[in-house]
Scaffold this motif. Structure first.
Motif, short mmCIF file in Angstrom:
data_model
loop_
_atom_site.label_atom_id
_atom_site.label_comp_id
_atom_site.label_asym_id
_atom_site.label_seq_id
_atom_site.Cartn_x
_atom_site.Cartn_y
_atom_site.Cartn_z
N LEU A 1 -1.19 3.00 3.91
CA LEU A 1 -0.45 4.20 3.54
C LEU A 1 -0.20 5.08 4.76
O LEU A 1 0.93 5.50 5.02
CB LEU A 1 -1.19 4.98 2.46
CG LEU A 1 -0.58 6.32 2.05
CD1 LEU A 1 0.80 6.12 1.44
CD2 LEU A 1 -1.49 7.04 1.07
N ALA A 2 -1.26 5.35 5.50
CA ALA A 2 -1.13 6.20 6.69
C ALA A 2 -0.20 5.55 7.71
O ALA A 2 0.68 6.21 8.27
CB ALA A 2 -2.50 6.46 7.30
N SER A 3 -0.37 4.27 7.91
CA SER A 3 0.46 3.56 8.89
C SER A 3 1.92 3.55 8.49
O SER A 3 2.80 3.68 9.34
CB SER A 3 -0.04 2.13 9.08
OG SER A 3 -1.29 2.14 9.71
N SER A 4 2.19 3.40 7.20
CA SER A 4 3.58 3.35 6.76
C SER A 4 4.31 4.66 7.06
O SER A 4 5.52 4.67 7.28
CB SER A 4 3.67 3.02 5.28
OG SER A 4 3.21 4.10 4.48
N ILE A 5 3.58 5.75 7.11
CA ILE A 5 4.19 7.05 7.38
C ILE A 5 4.14 7.40 8.86
O ILE A 5 5.13 7.86 9.43
CB ILE A 5 3.51 8.15 6.53
CG1 ILE A 5 3.77 7.88 5.04
CG2 ILE A 5 4.00 9.54 6.93
CD1 ILE A 5 2.98 8.74 4.09
N ILE A 6 3.01 7.18 9.50
CA ILE A 6 2.81 7.64 10.88
C ILE A 6 3.28 6.63 11.92
O ILE A 6 3.78 7.01 12.98
CB ILE A 6 1.32 8.02 11.11
CG1 ILE A 6 0.90 9.12 10.13
CG2 ILE A 6 1.08 8.45 12.55
CD1 ILE A 6 1.70 10.41 10.22
N ALA B 1 -1.38 11.94 5.53
CA ALA B 1 -1.16 10.68 6.25
C ALA B 1 -1.66 10.81 7.69
O ALA B 1 -2.29 9.88 8.22
CB ALA B 1 0.32 10.32 6.23
N LEU B 2 -1.41 11.94 8.31
CA LEU B 2 -1.86 12.16 9.68
C LEU B 2 -3.39 12.16 9.76
O LEU B 2 -3.97 11.54 10.65
CB LEU B 2 -1.30 13.48 10.22
CG LEU B 2 -1.60 13.81 11.67
CD1 LEU B 2 -1.05 12.73 12.60
CD2 LEU B 2 -1.00 15.17 12.03
N SER C 1 13.22 17.34 13.16
CA SER C 1 14.29 16.51 12.58
C SER C 1 14.05 15.04 12.87
O SER C 1 14.29 14.19 12.00
CB SER C 1 15.65 16.94 13.13
OG SER C 1 15.96 18.23 12.69
N LYS C 2 13.59 14.73 14.08
CA LYS C 2 13.26 13.34 14.42
C LYS C 2 12.14 12.82 13.51
O LYS C 2 12.20 11.69 13.03
CB LYS C 2 12.82 13.21 15.88
CG LYS C 2 13.90 13.40 16.90
CD LYS C 2 14.97 12.37 16.81
CE LYS C 2 14.63 11.12 17.57
NZ LYS C 2 15.74 10.15 17.55
N ILE C 3 11.13 13.65 13.29
CA ILE C 3 10.03 13.27 12.42
C ILE C 3 10.56 12.98 11.02
O ILE C 3 10.19 11.98 10.40
CB ILE C 3 8.94 14.36 12.41
CG1 ILE C 3 8.23 14.41 13.77
CG2 ILE C 3 7.94 14.15 11.27
CD1 ILE C 3 7.37 15.64 14.00
N GLN C 4 11.44 13.83 10.54
CA GLN C 4 12.02 13.62 9.21
C GLN C 4 12.83 12.32 9.17
O GLN C 4 12.71 11.54 8.23
CB GLN C 4 12.91 14.80 8.82
CG GLN C 4 13.53 14.63 7.44
CD GLN C 4 14.40 15.81 7.04
OE1 GLN C 4 14.62 16.73 7.83
NE2 GLN C 4 14.88 15.78 5.82
#
Length: 129
Positions: free
Chosen positions: A33-38, A105-106, A83-86
């Motif tokens: 889960l964390a990896s999929s986001i971060i 997630a972080l 914006s890049k993060i989004q």
């Protein structure tokens, strides 16, 4: 109170809740889960800057001006990074509910990737960012 001290205080207050969350989630599922986001942030050439940006922005209670000051960035640069993060995660760090997901997630990513997370913090100190 400095932003970093405030974050420590918040983490200390919510540590039991976070431990409960982390304990009740299967470790491999937690990591996935964390990896999929971060990971989309980390896997860019400027990944650690995005991680530090996200971490500081959230530590500064989503206050763009304060986070930009703490990161020694122009406000517009911070907005660009957000914006890049989004774009990379699909989650808007300027939206409270989505920011909560990013924060969790972080935290999970930092927990599961202690060495990489430490490197990101070391770079922040050595770069003055």
């Amino acid at each position: 109170m400095h932003a970093h001290e405030q974050e420590k205080d918040v983490v200390a207050r919510f540590r039991p809740v976070l431990q409960q969350l982390f304990t009740n989630v299967n470790p491999s599922r937690q990591k996935n889960l964390a990896s999929s986001i971060i990971d989309p942030l980390v896997n860019t050439s400027y990944g650690f800057e995005l991680i530090r940006t996200l971490d500081q922005f959230l530590a500064d209670n989503m206050n763009v001006s304060r986070a930009a000051k703490h990161l020694y960035l122009h406000r517009n640069t911070l907005i660009y990074r957000l914006s890049k993060i989004q774009n990379l995660t699909g989650l808007d760090p300027r939206n409270f509910e989505e920011a909560m997901g990013l924060k969790l997630a972080l935290l999970m990513w930092q927990h599961n990737n202690k060495e990489q997370a430490a490197n990101a913090k070391l770079r922040r100190v050595s770069n003055g960012v």
